[in-house]
Design a protein around this motif. Sequence first.
Motif, short mmCIF file in Angstrom:
data_model
loop_
_atom_site.label_atom_id
_atom_site.label_comp_id
_atom_site.label_asym_id
_atom_site.label_seq_id
_atom_site.Cartn_x
_atom_site.Cartn_y
_atom_site.Cartn_z
N GLN A 25 0.85 -1.19 0.00
CA GLN A 25 0.00 0.00 0.00
C GLN A 25 0.89 1.24 0.00
O GLN A 25 1.99 1.24 0.55
CB GLN A 25 -0.88 0.02 1.25
CG GLN A 25 -1.81 -1.16 1.35
CD GLN A 25 -2.34 -1.32 2.78
OE1 GLN A 25 -1.59 -1.27 3.74
NE2 GLN A 25 -3.65 -1.54 2.88
N TRP A 26 0.39 2.30 -0.60
CA TRP A 26 1.12 3.56 -0.60
C TRP A 26 0.83 4.32 0.68
O TRP A 26 -0.32 4.39 1.13
CB TRP A 26 0.76 4.39 -1.81
CG TRP A 26 1.45 3.90 -3.03
CD1 TRP A 26 0.99 2.95 -3.91
CD2 TRP A 26 2.74 4.27 -3.48
NE1 TRP A 26 1.93 2.72 -4.88
CE2 TRP A 26 3.01 3.52 -4.65
CE3 TRP A 26 3.70 5.16 -3.04
CZ2 TRP A 26 4.20 3.64 -5.35
CZ3 TRP A 26 4.89 5.29 -3.74
CH2 TRP A 26 5.12 4.54 -4.89
N PHE A 39 -2.97 4.59 0.85
CA PHE A 39 -3.57 4.80 -0.46
C PHE A 39 -3.31 3.60 -1.36
O PHE A 39 -2.33 2.88 -1.18
CB PHE A 39 -3.00 6.07 -1.09
CG PHE A 39 -3.21 7.28 -0.21
CD1 PHE A 39 -4.37 8.01 -0.29
CD2 PHE A 39 -2.25 7.63 0.72
CE1 PHE A 39 -4.57 9.09 0.56
CE2 PHE A 39 -2.45 8.70 1.58
CZ PHE A 39 -3.62 9.44 1.49
N VAL A 40 -4.18 3.39 -2.34
CA VAL A 40 -4.03 2.26 -3.26
C VAL A 40 -3.10 2.58 -4.41
O VAL A 40 -2.61 1.69 -5.08
CB VAL A 40 -5.39 1.76 -3.81
CG1 VAL A 40 -6.25 1.21 -2.68
CG2 VAL A 40 -6.12 2.87 -4.55
N SER A 41 -2.82 3.88 -4.63
CA SER A 41 -1.94 4.24 -5.74
C SER A 41 -1.00 5.38 -5.34
O SER A 41 -1.29 6.15 -4.42
CB SER A 41 -2.75 4.66 -6.97
OG SER A 41 -3.37 5.92 -6.74
N ARG A 42 0.10 5.46 -6.07
CA ARG A 42 1.07 6.54 -5.87
C ARG A 42 0.41 7.88 -6.16
O ARG A 42 0.62 8.87 -5.46
CB ARG A 42 2.26 6.31 -6.78
CG ARG A 42 3.33 7.37 -6.70
CD ARG A 42 4.49 7.03 -7.66
NE ARG A 42 5.52 8.02 -7.60
CZ ARG A 42 5.57 9.12 -8.36
NH1 ARG A 42 4.61 9.35 -9.25
NH2 ARG A 42 6.55 9.98 -8.24
N ALA A 43 -0.39 7.92 -7.22
CA ALA A 43 -1.05 9.17 -7.62
C ALA A 43 -1.95 9.70 -6.50
O ALA A 43 -1.97 10.91 -6.24
CB ALA A 43 -1.86 8.95 -8.89
N GLN A 44 -2.67 8.81 -5.83
CA GLN A 44 -3.56 9.25 -4.74
C GLN A 44 -2.75 9.73 -3.54
O GLN A 44 -3.13 10.69 -2.87
CB GLN A 44 -4.51 8.12 -4.34
CG GLN A 44 -5.60 7.86 -5.37
CD GLN A 44 -6.48 9.08 -5.58
OE1 GLN A 44 -6.96 9.71 -4.63
NE2 GLN A 44 -6.69 9.45 -6.83
N ALA A 45 -1.62 9.07 -3.26
CA ALA A 45 -0.76 9.49 -2.15
C ALA A 45 -0.20 10.89 -2.43
O ALA A 45 -0.17 11.74 -1.53
CB ALA A 45 0.36 8.49 -1.94
N LYS A 47 -1.51 13.17 -4.48
CA LYS A 47 -2.64 14.11 -4.46
C LYS A 47 -2.96 14.53 -3.02
O LYS A 47 -3.16 15.72 -2.74
CB LYS A 47 -3.86 13.46 -5.12
CG LYS A 47 -5.07 14.35 -5.20
CD LYS A 47 -6.20 13.64 -5.92
CE LYS A 47 -7.45 14.49 -5.96
NZ LYS A 47 -8.55 13.81 -6.65
N TYR A 48 -2.99 13.57 -2.12
CA TYR A 48 -3.26 13.84 -0.71
C TYR A 48 -2.14 14.73 -0.12
O TYR A 48 -2.42 15.72 0.55
CB TYR A 48 -3.34 12.52 0.07
CG TYR A 48 -3.39 12.69 1.57
CD1 TYR A 48 -4.56 13.05 2.21
CD2 TYR A 48 -2.25 12.48 2.34
CE1 TYR A 48 -4.60 13.20 3.59
CE2 TYR A 48 -2.28 12.62 3.72
CZ TYR A 48 -3.45 12.99 4.33
OH TYR A 48 -3.49 13.13 5.70
#
Length: 84
Positions: A25-26, A39-45, A47-48
């Motif tokens: 998990q990220w 997070f489930v993705s690098r992009a979401q991590a 973005k947060y």
Amino acid sequence: MKLVEPPSCSTPSTIVLIGKNRRGQWVAQEQNGLYGGLFVSRAQAIKYALFENGQHPETIVELPREIELDMTRRPQAGVTERAA
């Protein structure tokens, strides 16, 4: 109307660490433990992290090693106790 929670931090000097934990998990976590999440993705991590640090990509550090989300750390208070 969509309610949006305000960012936890407003200073651009705050470093946010991102990377994967041992389960794949990220993780995104402020270096002093002020905020963080899984997070489930690098992009979401990312973005947060950008939302929380006031859109400062230069303060996001992606770690090459595993990182675990630590919600037990407490931010240090800037006020010391006075003796009565």
